[in-house]
Design a protein around this motif. Structure first.
Motif, short mmCIF file in Angstrom:
data_model
loop_
_atom_site.label_atom_id
_atom_site.label_comp_id
_atom_site.label_asym_id
_atom_site.label_seq_id
_atom_site.Cartn_x
_atom_site.Cartn_y
_atom_site.Cartn_z
N ASN A 59 -26.42 -2.04 62.66
CA ASN A 59 -26.25 -3.20 61.30
C ASN A 59 -25.61 -4.41 61.62
OD1 ASN A 59 -23.60 -3.15 60.95
ND2 ASN A 59 -23.16 -0.93 60.21
N GLY A 60 -26.34 -5.06 60.58
CA GLY A 60 -25.92 -6.64 60.82
C GLY A 60 -24.48 -6.74 61.21
N THR A 61 -23.65 -6.30 60.82
CA THR A 61 -21.81 -5.94 60.98
C THR A 61 -21.67 -6.09 62.33
OG1 THR A 61 -21.51 -6.55 58.30
CG2 THR A 61 -19.90 -6.19 59.83
N THR A 85 -20.78 -17.54 52.65
CA THR A 85 -22.16 -16.47 53.08
C THR A 85 -21.44 -15.16 52.72
OG1 THR A 85 -22.05 -15.73 55.16
CG2 THR A 85 -20.52 -16.71 55.47
N PHE A 86 -22.13 -14.14 53.16
CA PHE A 86 -21.70 -12.79 52.96
C PHE A 86 -20.17 -12.27 53.40
CE2 PHE A 86 -22.33 -8.17 53.53
CZ PHE A 86 -21.52 -7.62 52.34
N ALA A 88 -19.47 -10.05 55.77
CA ALA A 88 -19.18 -8.98 57.11
C ALA A 88 -19.40 -10.61 58.18
CB ALA A 88 -21.02 -8.63 57.05
N THR A 89 -20.08 -11.61 57.68
CA THR A 89 -19.63 -12.46 59.28
C THR A 89 -18.27 -12.99 59.44
OG1 THR A 89 -21.31 -13.98 57.70
CG2 THR A 89 -20.55 -14.82 59.72
N VAL A 131 -24.92 -19.94 59.82
CA VAL A 131 -25.10 -18.75 58.79
C VAL A 131 -27.01 -19.31 58.53
CG1 VAL A 131 -24.97 -16.94 57.45
CG2 VAL A 131 -23.09 -17.52 58.54
N ASP A 157 -25.87 -16.01 62.85
CA ASP A 157 -26.02 -14.49 62.30
C ASP A 157 -27.47 -15.64 61.56
OD1 ASP A 157 -26.01 -13.45 60.08
OD2 ASP A 157 -23.61 -13.77 59.45
N ALA A 159 -29.12 -12.38 59.42
CA ALA A 159 -29.22 -11.56 58.65
C ALA A 159 -30.02 -11.85 57.74
CB ALA A 159 -28.01 -11.03 58.23
N GLN A 160 -30.30 -12.91 57.38
CA GLN A 160 -31.01 -13.29 55.94
C GLN A 160 -32.20 -14.18 56.74
OE1 GLN A 160 -28.58 -15.22 53.01
NE2 GLN A 160 -27.12 -13.52 53.40
N SER A 181 -29.88 -8.23 60.30
CA SER A 181 -29.56 -6.31 59.84
C SER A 181 -30.92 -6.53 59.15
CB SER A 181 -28.48 -7.49 58.02
OG SER A 181 -28.65 -6.10 57.92
N TYR A 183 -30.67 -3.72 57.23
CA TYR A 183 -30.12 -3.67 55.18
C TYR A 183 -31.29 -3.33 54.46
CZ TYR A 183 -27.32 -3.01 50.65
OH TYR A 183 -27.13 -3.54 49.66
N LYS A 186 -32.81 -6.40 52.76
CA LYS A 186 -33.10 -7.95 54.01
C LYS A 186 -34.95 -8.23 53.85
CE LYS A 186 -28.72 -8.57 53.74
NZ LYS A 186 -27.79 -8.80 55.18
N TYR A 310 -22.70 -16.68 46.75
CA TYR A 310 -22.01 -16.03 46.49
C TYR A 310 -20.81 -16.11 45.72
CZ TYR A 310 -24.56 -13.15 50.50
OH TYR A 310 -25.35 -12.68 51.13
C1 LIG Z 1 -26.16 -8.44 55.72
C2 LIG Z 1 -25.34 -9.92 55.66
C3 LIG Z 1 -24.91 -9.48 56.91
C4 LIG Z 1 -24.59 -8.15 57.44
O1 LIG Z 1 -25.39 -7.43 56.90
P1 LIG Z 1 -25.34 -5.24 57.37
O2 LIG Z 1 -26.70 -5.12 57.86
O3 LIG Z 1 -25.38 -5.45 56.14
O4 LIG Z 1 -24.04 -5.32 58.34
C5 LIG Z 1 -23.73 -10.70 57.80
N1 LIG Z 1 -24.70 -11.70 57.65
C6 LIG Z 1 -25.17 -12.41 56.32
C7 LIG Z 1 -24.98 -13.71 55.84
C8 LIG Z 1 -25.25 -11.01 55.42
O5 LIG Z 1 -26.54 -11.67 54.20
#
Ligand SMILES: *Cc1c(COP(=O)(O)O)cnc(C)c1O
Length: 366
Positions: A59-61, A85-86, A88-89, A131, A157, A159-160, A181, A183, A186, A310
């Protein structure tokens, strides 16, 4: 007309026959962990992103945490990122035992403000995680200029921001490592959790491959103590199928964003300004409103879904209270968290739906 925030169902309905056929191929191959679908996806993602090495992971995390582990970042180290940011970062930074250090954002792009980096660096700073939030791209040149002379690593990062570019190059290719990520929500989403890492450095790629798979050299020979953070064959097969559509989905998002911006600018509503030189992929389309929550509930009453990305900045999250930050530490971040609203956005959103959302907004604001 009901307009969902993200219409994942429409995409899945259309792809269902192909997805089921693809799942059958995985079952017949029994390539459930990494395996041929994962390898094929890694090669296809590398081609599309113009990077030499792609390493699929859970996963992204886990991608972010693996990146830091591969760079030897751990307890006693500081990693600079944003609070807008989310979680997870920052979670990934904590997971490897390092300390997140936040800097404020540029209120125009909602991304890490490169002018704030110098003041945040200390002798313990080992990495910066820009990010690429909302699918916009951080201003990478001044970020790299601040990091390179000090030997500070850059982990993007992404992920988006799948397929987003800056000065013609895809995200993930600027720093030492990029983390993606997949997810489900996404821009490129699996049917569950999945992620990947990209890097131009072959020795980092080798180390990342080992770390994600029990530190393996061969089946029962382990070079280092690693992790179980591999990419599922089923998810890889799904991603491989969807990857072929990603360029056209990205173009649809860009068309929708252009239409939103035209309407909203005419209404005097502030929207995200793409970073100069960047070509964003609009994972989310955010606009700012004085009475954000009221606008959201009035849109909801008309059947229009929205989100807030957020509402609580990371420096104000109870989970991160030990970092010792206070209200007022990051004014642009705090203002954004109170004012931004994410409007419906996905490739399946039609022009007529964008017009409808903007018509309702015009009424609410009048
Ligand atoms: C979704 C997301 C993550 C984490 O990804 P996961 O696959 O859900 O673990 C990390 N950083 C950002 C900015 C995200 O949007």
């Amino acid at each position: 007309m009901r307009i969902p925030f993200v219409n994942l169902q429409a995409q899945l309905d259309r792809l269902k026959p192909e997805l089921l056929a693809q799942l059958e191929r995985v079952i017949d191959s029994r390539d459930f962990i990494q395996g041929r679908f994962a390898s094929e996806f890694e090669r296809a993602f590398a081609r599309l992103h113009g990077v030499p090495h792609v390493i699929g992971c859970a996963n992204g995390t886990s991608a972010l945490a693996l990146a830091m582990r591969a760079l030897g970042i751990g307890p006693g180290d500081e990693v600079i990122t944003v609070a807008h940011t989310f979680i997870a970062t920052a979670e990934a930074i904590c997971e490897v035992g390092a300390k997140p250090v936040f800097v404020d954002i540029d209120p125009r792009t909602y991304l890490l403000d490169p002018a704030r980096l110098d003041a945040a660096m200390t002798p313990r700073t080992r990495a910066v995680i820009p990010v690429h939030l909302y699918g916009n791209v951080c201003d990478m040149e001044p970020i790299l200029d601040a990091c390179r002379p000090r030997g500070v690593k850059v982990i993007e990062d992404c992920a988006q921001a799948h397929l987003a570019t800056y000065r013609g190059r895809a995200v993930g290719s600027f720093g030492e490592i990029g983390a993606f990520s997949f997810y489900p929500g996404k821009n490129l989403g699996a049917l569950g959790d999945a992620g990947c890492l990209v890097t131009g450095d072959e020795s980092l790629a080798t180390r990342l491959r080992k770390l994600r798979d029990h530190g393996r050299l061969s089946k029962y020979e382990h070079d280092i103590v690693g992790y179980n953070e591999r990419l599922d064959g089923i998810q890889a097969a799904v991603l491989l199928l969807k990857l072929a559509h990603l360029p056209e989905w990205t173009e649809a998002r860009r068309r929708n964003a252009a239409r939103y911006r035209e309407h909203l600018t005419a209404m005097g509503v502030k929207t995200l300004a793409p970073t100069p030189g960047a070509s964003p992929v609009w994972h989310l389309f955010v606009a700012e409103f004085d009475r954000r929550d009221e606008v959201a509930s009035r849109l909801q009453a008309k059947g229009i879904g929205t989100g807030v990305h957020y509402p609580i900045p990371l420096h104000r999250q109870p989970a991160l209270r030990e970092l010792g930050y206070r209200e007022g530490d990051f004014p642009a971040t705090e203002s954004a968290s109170r004012r931004v609203l994410s409007l419906p956005m996905c490739a399946e959103l039609t022009e007529a739906q964008v017009d409808e959302v903007c018509r309702e907004l015009r009424e609410i604001l009048s």
